[in-house]
Design a protein around this motif. Structure first.
Motif, mmCIF file in Angstrom:
data_model
loop_
_atom_site.group_PDB
_atom_site.id
_atom_site.type_symbol
_atom_site.label_atom_id
_atom_site.label_comp_id
_atom_site.label_asym_id
_atom_site.label_seq_id
_atom_site.Cartn_x
_atom_site.Cartn_y
_atom_site.Cartn_z
ATOM 1 N N LEU A 1 -5.455 -3.522 12.480
ATOM 2 C CA LEU A 1 -4.603 -2.960 11.433
ATOM 3 C C LEU A 1 -4.226 -4.012 10.390
ATOM 4 O O LEU A 1 -4.229 -3.737 9.180
ATOM 5 N N ASN A 2 -3.916 -5.222 10.840
ATOM 6 C CA ASN A 2 -3.584 -6.283 9.882
ATOM 7 C C ASN A 2 -4.788 -6.641 9.017
ATOM 8 O O ASN A 2 -4.652 -6.877 7.804
ATOM 9 N N ASP A 3 -5.977 -6.681 9.626
ATOM 10 C CA ASP A 3 -7.177 -6.981 8.839
ATOM 11 C C ASP A 3 -7.467 -5.865 7.831
ATOM 12 O O ASP A 3 -7.830 -6.128 6.677
ATOM 13 N N ILE A 4 -7.293 -4.627 8.257
ATOM 14 C CA ILE A 4 -7.510 -3.504 7.347
ATOM 15 C C ILE A 4 -6.533 -3.558 6.179
ATOM 16 O O ILE A 4 -6.902 -3.343 5.020
ATOM 17 N N ALA A 5 -5.282 -3.884 6.463
ATOM 18 C CA ALA A 5 -4.248 -3.895 5.418
ATOM 19 C C ALA A 5 -4.541 -4.916 4.329
ATOM 20 O O ALA A 5 -4.195 -4.694 3.163
ATOM 21 N N VAL A 31 2.445 -7.364 -1.098
ATOM 22 C CA VAL A 31 1.648 -6.321 -1.747
ATOM 23 C C VAL A 31 1.019 -5.399 -0.711
ATOM 24 O O VAL A 31 1.047 -4.167 -0.850
ATOM 25 N N SER A 32 0.437 -5.974 0.356
ATOM 26 C CA SER A 32 -0.273 -5.149 1.327
ATOM 27 C C SER A 32 0.679 -4.303 2.161
ATOM 28 O O SER A 32 0.320 -3.192 2.573
ATOM 29 N N ARG A 33 1.888 -4.776 2.391
ATOM 30 C CA ARG A 33 2.805 -4.041 3.267
ATOM 31 C C ARG A 33 3.785 -3.150 2.507
ATOM 32 O O ARG A 33 4.203 -2.113 3.021
ATOM 33 N N ALA A 62 -11.191 -6.337 7.050
ATOM 34 C CA ALA A 62 -11.638 -5.701 8.290
ATOM 35 C C ALA A 62 -13.133 -5.870 8.494
ATOM 36 O O ALA A 62 -13.923 -5.749 7.556
ATOM 37 N N ASP A 63 -13.512 -6.162 9.738
ATOM 38 C CA ASP A 63 -14.906 -6.232 10.164
ATOM 39 C C ASP A 63 -15.115 -5.083 11.147
ATOM 40 O O ASP A 63 -14.690 -5.159 12.300
ATOM 41 N N ASP A 64 -15.749 -4.016 10.672
ATOM 42 C CA ASP A 64 -15.885 -2.818 11.503
ATOM 43 C C ASP A 64 -16.634 -3.104 12.795
ATOM 44 O O ASP A 64 -16.322 -2.530 13.850
ATOM 45 N N ALA A 65 -17.630 -3.960 12.745
ATOM 46 C CA ALA A 65 -18.397 -4.278 13.953
ATOM 47 C C ALA A 65 -17.516 -4.979 14.979
ATOM 48 O O ALA A 65 -17.602 -4.702 16.189
#
Length: 256
Positions: free
Chosen positions: A212-216, A148-150, A220-223
């Protein structure tokens, strides 16, 4: 398939400078994944996580197919081997970029093995078949997430809910394949991409791959991403990159 082809052997790992190559070696059975193969693949991937100087992994197969997937006859056996999803998740989590060189068609669980790689280059005329629903099998969670994510929800539903095969054009269209080349050109194209990646700054590449993998997948942890970026900005590699840019030469990154 010719009877002269061997029954096959477990996957082979080869290290060549900054590049590692894992090759599936059961061509007579279209590189079917046996429980013993998973038991070999997982420690290989664990070894590569900390391999000094490694910058790229290539995953490929022998014979006419990339892989026919996990051996259905061995499904549910108490062999002590790791589960397929454990191996695929370890491949996705590998810090360095990975390229899947699909030397032929891909089926079942091996479709996720390839999808866990960062790049997929296939051969013209290949196809993908996901037979889970035909077998009465419910796919595992991390594999569904990856599709789904890719590839997007629509493509995932076609594969899993309709068991719809995809030809080369469809695989390019949905993003499963980044490129499709003639079979005779596969090794050279993969080698060129591997060399291109290996020449880049490894600290920056590793950090951005993880981000990128975490965002997808919405994790994602912006910090954390910002902290990684700050660390890379203070690295010797960034200094080398700036000097090389100013001097109009190729940089020589050391990974520090």
């Amino acid at each position: 398939m010719s009877a002269a082809l061997p029954e096959g052997q477990p996957p082979l790992l080869r290290l060549d400078g900054p590049r590692a190559t894992i090759t599936l070696r059961r061509p007579r059975h279209h590189n079917r994944l046996e429980p013993g193969d998973l038991a070999v693949l997982l420690p290989m991937l664990q070894q590569l996580r900390d391999a000094p100087g490694l910058r790229v992994l290539v995953l490929t197969g022998t014979g006419a197919s990339f892989s026919s997937g996990f051996h259905i006859g061995a499904f549910g056996e108490s062999s002590g081997a790791p589960a397929l999803d454990t191996v695929v998740d370890a491949l996705e989590a590998l810090p360095v970029p990975s390229i899947c060189a699909l030397n032929g068609s891909v089926y079942g669980g091996a479709t996720d093995l390839a999808l866990a790689c960062d790049f997929r280059i296939g051969v013209e005329g290949m196809k993908l078949v996901m037979p889970a629903a035909r077998l009465g099998l419910h796919y595992y969670p991390s594999g569904l997430r990856r599709f789904v994510s890719r590839l997007g929800l629509g493509a995932a539903k076609k594969l899993f809910l309709a068991a719809e095969p995809m030809d080369t054009a469809a695989l390019l269209g949905c993003g499963y394949l980044d490129e499709a080349v003639p079979a005779a050109a596969l090794d050279a194209r993969v080698a060129a991409l591997a060399a291109q990646i290996a020449a880049l700054a490894p600290l920056a590449v590793r950090g951005m791959k993880a981000a990128l993998n975490d965002i997808a997948c919405g994790a994602a942890d912006d910090a954390l991403i910002a902290a990684r970026a700050a660390g890379v900005a203070a690295s010797a590699d960034f200094g080398e990159g700036r000097r090389a840019w100013a001097e109009k030469r190729a940089p020589a990154f050391q990974g520090r």
